[in-house]
Design a protein around this motif. Structure first.
Motif, short mmCIF file in Angstrom:
data_model
loop_
_atom_site.label_atom_id
_atom_site.label_comp_id
_atom_site.label_asym_id
_atom_site.label_seq_id
_atom_site.Cartn_x
_atom_site.Cartn_y
_atom_site.Cartn_z
N LEU A 87 2.08 -2.12 -2.50
CA LEU A 87 2.42 -1.14 -1.46
C LEU A 87 1.20 -0.37 -0.97
N ALA A 88 0.22 -0.14 -1.84
CA ALA A 88 -0.98 0.63 -1.46
C ALA A 88 -1.95 -0.18 -0.61
N ALA A 89 -1.83 -1.48 -0.62
CA ALA A 89 -2.77 -2.36 0.10
C ALA A 89 -2.66 -2.20 1.61
N ILE A 103 -5.39 1.49 0.68
CA ILE A 103 -6.58 0.88 0.07
C ILE A 103 -6.87 -0.42 0.80
N SER A 104 -8.12 -0.60 1.20
CA SER A 104 -8.53 -1.81 1.90
C SER A 104 -8.62 -2.97 0.91
N MET A 105 -7.58 -3.81 0.89
CA MET A 105 -7.55 -4.99 0.03
C MET A 105 -6.41 -5.89 0.47
N HIS A 106 -6.55 -7.18 0.18
CA HIS A 106 -5.49 -8.14 0.43
C HIS A 106 -4.85 -8.49 -0.91
N VAL A 107 -3.53 -8.34 -0.99
CA VAL A 107 -2.82 -8.54 -2.25
C VAL A 107 -1.82 -9.69 -2.14
N THR A 108 -1.76 -10.47 -3.20
CA THR A 108 -0.78 -11.55 -3.33
C THR A 108 0.24 -11.11 -4.38
#
Length: 192
Positions: A87-89, A103-108
């Motif tokens: 959720l934070a991504a 947060i700047s990131m790509h999540v799987t």
């Protein structure tokens, strides 16, 4: 001076987060940890924990309770674990999840597979002198960390701990097992 921490209490391991933060704040008089279910519960918080659970369910409940904008605009620090990391991504592999872009990131999502594939790992975490026993339960991973996002830990599957300003996110469950070093690291980074 006391610190006020909220725990998003819509679904997931809410009580474990409340207990861990209460213990981590035991030496800070005037501190409190409260469940957050409504917009008004965010008032005066220094930090917010977004717990593990089921990210699509939590995403729907955030929308249903009118919490999307207040959470996306929250000015305190965010401590996100497992589904909270999703959720934070700012990007996720599942269109059913509306991320908070914190947060700047790509999540799987569910990068480890089924529940039976969950496991514990002794994990080297940047900023900790000894390994942390990380509990991964149907965990996500970040496949990419964007600008301003510091990678704190990774395993072969991907990035499992990050920090971006006052925010921290973990693919695992630091609220389980009684080791409060990551909670204390987060609280120190709040500057309160």
């Amino acid at each position: 001076m006391g610190v006020k921490v909220g725990v998003l209490a819509l679904q997931g391991d809410v009580s474990e987060h409340i207990a861990a933060f209460r213990q981590a704040l035991a030496d800070r008089p005037g501190s409190m940890v409260i469940p957050v279910r409504h917009t008004e519960d965010l008032a005066g918080l220094d930090a917010l924990a977004i717990p593990g659970g089921e990210s699509t369910t939590i995403s729907r409940l955030i929308e249903k309770n009118g919490l999307y904008e207040p959470l996306a605009e929250f000015e305190g620090g965010v401590f996100a674990t497992c589904a909270g990391m999703v959720l934070a991504a700012d990007r996720v592999d599942d269109p059913r999840v509306r991320t908070l872009n914190l947060i700047s990131m790509h999540v799987t999502r569910n990068a480890f597979g089924r529940q039976v594939d969950s496991r514990e790992v002794l994990l080297a975490v940047k900023g900790l002198s000894e390994p942390f026993r990380a509990v991964f339960i149907r965990a996500p991973v970040a496949t990419e960390a964007g600008p301003g996002t510091e990678v704190l830990a990774r395993i072969p599957e991907g990035i499992v701990a990050v920090r971006n300003g006052r925010h921290m996110a973990f693919a695992f469950h630091p609220e389980l097992g009684g080791d409060l070093r990551l909670h204390r690291m987060f609280l120190e980074g709040l500057g309160v």
